[in-house]
Design a protein around this motif. Sequence first.
Motif, PDB file in Angstrom:
ATOM      1  N   HIS A 155      -9.154   1.028  -4.311  1.00 49.89           N
ATOM      2  CA  HIS A 155      -9.206   2.499  -4.394  1.00 49.89           C
ATOM      3  C   HIS A 155     -10.609   2.907  -4.813  1.00 49.89           C
ATOM      4  O   HIS A 155     -10.976   2.844  -5.985  1.00 49.89           O
ATOM      5  N   HIS A 207     -14.069   5.621  -3.280  1.00 51.29           N
ATOM      6  CA  HIS A 207     -14.462   6.649  -2.303  1.00 51.29           C
ATOM      7  C   HIS A 207     -15.966   6.548  -2.061  1.00 51.29           C
ATOM      8  O   HIS A 207     -16.751   6.624  -3.015  1.00 51.29           O
ATOM      9  N   LYS A 263      -2.779   7.175   1.976  1.00 52.18           N
ATOM     10  CA  LYS A 263      -2.538   7.939   0.754  1.00 52.18           C
ATOM     11  C   LYS A 263      -2.058   9.331   1.121  1.00 52.18           C
ATOM     12  O   LYS A 263      -2.556   9.926   2.082  1.00 52.18           O
ATOM     13  N   HIS A 303      -3.678   5.798  -9.523  1.00 56.50           N
ATOM     14  CA  HIS A 303      -4.348   6.306 -10.744  1.00 56.50           C
ATOM     15  C   HIS A 303      -3.385   6.901 -11.774  1.00 56.50           C
ATOM     16  O   HIS A 303      -3.513   8.059 -12.172  1.00 56.50           O
ATOM     17  N   ASP A 352     -11.141   3.794  -8.583  1.00 51.75           N
ATOM     18  CA  ASP A 352     -11.160   5.206  -8.161  1.00 51.75           C
ATOM     19  C   ASP A 352     -12.580   5.770  -8.253  1.00 51.75           C
ATOM     20  O   ASP A 352     -12.787   6.920  -8.665  1.00 51.75           O
TER      21      ASP A 352
HETATM   22 ZN    ZN Z   1      -9.351   8.364  -5.586  1.00 51.44          ZN
END
Ligand code: ZN
Length: 476
Positions: free
Chosen positions: A59, A61, A152, A240, A316
Amino acid sequence: MSDFDLVIRNGTVATAADVSRCDIGIRDGKVAALAERLTGGREIDAGGLLVLPGGVDGHCHFDQPTGDGSRMADDFRSGSISAACGGTTTIIPFAAQAKGQSLRAAVEDYHARAAGKAVIDYAFHLIISDPSPQVLGQELPALLRDGYSSFKIYMTYDDLKLDDRQILEVLDFARREGAMAMIHAENSDCIAWLTEKLEAAGRTAPRYHATSRPAPVEREATHRAITLAELIDVPVLIVHVSSREAIEQIRWAQGRGLKIYAETCPQYLFLSEEDLDRPGFEGAKCVCSPPPRGKDNQKYVWEGLTGGVFQVFSSDHAPFRFDSADGKHAAGTDAPFRKVPNGIPGVETRLPLLFSEGVIAGRLDLGRFVALTSTNPAKIYGLYPRKGTIAVGADADLVLWDPERRVTLTNALLHHNVDYTPYEGMRLTGWPVMTFSRGELVCREGVLEAAPGRGRFLPCDLPKPAAPRLGRGAYY
Ligand code: ZN
Ligand code: DUC
Ligand code: ZN
């Protein structure tokens, strides 16, 4: 000609299952042998070091369009270099569908963003924001066959969120086709309502970000996500997870035998709502969703890791520069919390933080560390056993750790393109000193040794953990 291209000698080799002293022989980018004594090719002495499977960050970005005037600081080049220097060898960021956009077009756009940049291997999750009959009936089945087997969905954010009926449609698809569904669980209406109230009262500083998304908001959505997944009889992974309350819901569901998987992240172990209250606008550095909770909440997240509620520990990583008009200051240097870009950097610090405070501090054994950070995400996202372990035939994605190295974290040590780390000044023990991807040295002591662009796209298999409890027949 020697049997191996490279032999890593004398290391303490740990997987999710075993710890042993052995040599690793590598040929053509794969682990070819594990034995007490191997020779041949180039040799690296790993005496005194641990040899672990490279991390799989399930996870993160990179270069994801935001749509609000902000811009992610890391692309596939800086993001993947940062990951590799922190001991990660596989990254799984998100190809995000804008509402009304074809999912295939979103994937193609994301490939164009990745092309020629990554220094380690990568797969994509999808983000489904518009589950139209065309998307669910035609685009997604074809994408699944092409190696995009996880996606997701969001229960909040106006431009992404699905209502319960849409979530049911998507979960029904996941069950039918064998995909892994990841869910962002926060109650959208509660957040919008609380945000309006806070703004009307002039409470707009970064610390009110946490007030606008308190634990019950996460608890309710987590329970609802579990209920919808139970109705459909499909495994889901809640991403998360931040609060004791949400952890309790997940533990309850798992205790009833439901296949609910869960992920947590460093920010819920090492940050708290006090960090959102740093002087001036500094709290914006720690604005992420769900928000860090009270300090006393951290022990419940640790319990979730040690006790098996969580299967996955991801970063994340959502990188925005602080002192920048397209970063945390995108809506001004004193913007209301609602307009602060959501996300914090962490792809490079994920493993060192958990290694130091988990393994060295005695909370986690090495096997669980490897499982949480590498083996489990590889299994859950359809990359195992090619990634996520050290075994004959697996890719030689290996990280040599010095378990005694003492490091004070500073942003200057890191390789991301962000101008801060939320963990500045933390003292850690243990550090990844060499990272190999498919047998190639990618970085040594924080120095890049390989060329960006060598990373390959990884098509994912249908994940075995996505199999429904009751088999593939009808559930209703
Ligand atoms: Zn995320
Ligand atoms: N959700 C994420 O998964 N990442 C960043 C911010 C968010 O809300
Ligand atoms: Zn999310």
